[in-house]
Scaffold this active site. Sequence first.
Site, PDB file in Angstrom:
ATOM      1  N   HIS A   1       3.055  -1.842  -7.194  1.00 23.74           N
ATOM      2  CA  HIS A   1       2.607  -0.447  -7.044  1.00 23.74           C
ATOM      3  C   HIS A   1       1.157  -0.401  -7.535  1.00 23.74           C
ATOM      4  O   HIS A   1       0.861   0.031  -8.651  1.00 23.74           O
ATOM      5  CB  HIS A   1       3.486   0.512  -7.850  1.00 23.74           C
TER       6      HIS A   1
ATOM      7  N   ASP B   1       5.044   5.173  -2.418  1.00 26.20           N
ATOM      8  CA  ASP B   1       4.200   4.467  -1.446  1.00 26.20           C
ATOM      9  C   ASP B   1       4.907   4.407  -0.089  1.00 26.20           C
ATOM     10  O   ASP B   1       4.283   4.566   0.968  1.00 26.20           O
ATOM     11  CB  ASP B   1       3.910   3.043  -1.956  1.00 26.20           C
TER      12      ASP B   1
END
Length: 337
Positions: free
Chosen positions: A188, A160
């Site tokens: 996440h 990410d």
Amino acid sequence: MAKNPVRVLVTGAAGQIGYALVPMIARGAMLGLDQPVILHMLDIELAAEALNGVKMELIDAAFPLLKGVAATTDVAEACKDVNIAVMVGGFPCKEGMERKDVMPKNVLIYKAQASALEKHAAPDCKVLVVANPANTNALILKEFAPSIPGKNITCLTRLDHNRALNQISERLDVHVSNVKNVIIWGNHSSTQYPDVNCATVTTSRGKKFVREIVADDKWLNSEFITTVQQRGDAIIKARKLSSALSAASSACDHIRDWVLGTPKVENCLGTWVSMGVYSDGSYGIQEGLIYSFPVTCKKGEWSIVQGLKIDEFSRAKMDATANELAEEKSLAYSCLN
Ligand code: NAD
Ligand code: LMR
């Protein structure tokens, strides 16, 4: 003098990420070009033949750094003396399923694998959980491997982080290596908060804060955030499979920076990366969650970057993703009863 080999476990090694990851490790992308490795690959019985095929390919590739390969469906054998464990295996979230549907299966898998690591891995083994729900799987692993230091159990949010760097680099038409110090806070998942308040970019006019140069708060506070949050889904839509090469590469980035250290100079606080780590209460995030923070790493240890100013907008987003993690935690614990 040649270094002793490091033993690296990859679970779910016959899967997509595993197939991309093991050659990267064997080429030195995870631990350095002078570090020999021995790969321990684990998968389930159903994938045993495919796993053996991966082993055959690794041998055929004749990697100079690869000093041994084990392919097994026996978790105890796979965990024996490993120094690094990259946990990619798990029960997949199939079409039409939600996270809560796969939680009971993954909680049990991670409980069992934690016990195997606890019994058989090197006592200072460093663990990276990739399989979803990554933060909560890591939390369960920490719970059931109490003799592995809590600081050694982490989850992957570096993908990410890298996605956020790339969104900024594309917007500004600069190379991604010129963008630094974004932060991924939290889970996440689609509640993660990609934060650019401290991010910098180096241009021909010197180093500037991303917010000064982008000068479009509307984009930074909405589209940028949702694009990063939903990038995993966008890849699944495009590939009909979840991200694999970028996940594998980010897993290498995560371990490499953790073991070899993050770069020293960016600003007075350093160049940081994002890692899912056990919360010590920093930034008001409750202890007892594996939460993604900005960290710097030195001599094999990560530390949460302290002293960053948190505005109201960020506070709300950081709390929302913490709340989701607290809910996942209760759900996971309810599956253990
Ligand atoms: P995949 O289905 O291709 O591979 C998973 C492998 O795990 C399979 O080979 C399967 O047989 C194996 N497996 C299942 N149960 C196991 C067990 N108990 N022990 C060992 N192996 C087991 O999936 P993939 O695309 O490689 O993705 C793996 C996981 O990583 C998924 O949960 C995915 O959602 C997650 N993921 C996380 C990130 C991240 O950034 N954290 C990014 C991408 C994917
Ligand atoms: C990703 O971020 O690419 C994955 O976690 C998506 C998924 O659900 O596997």
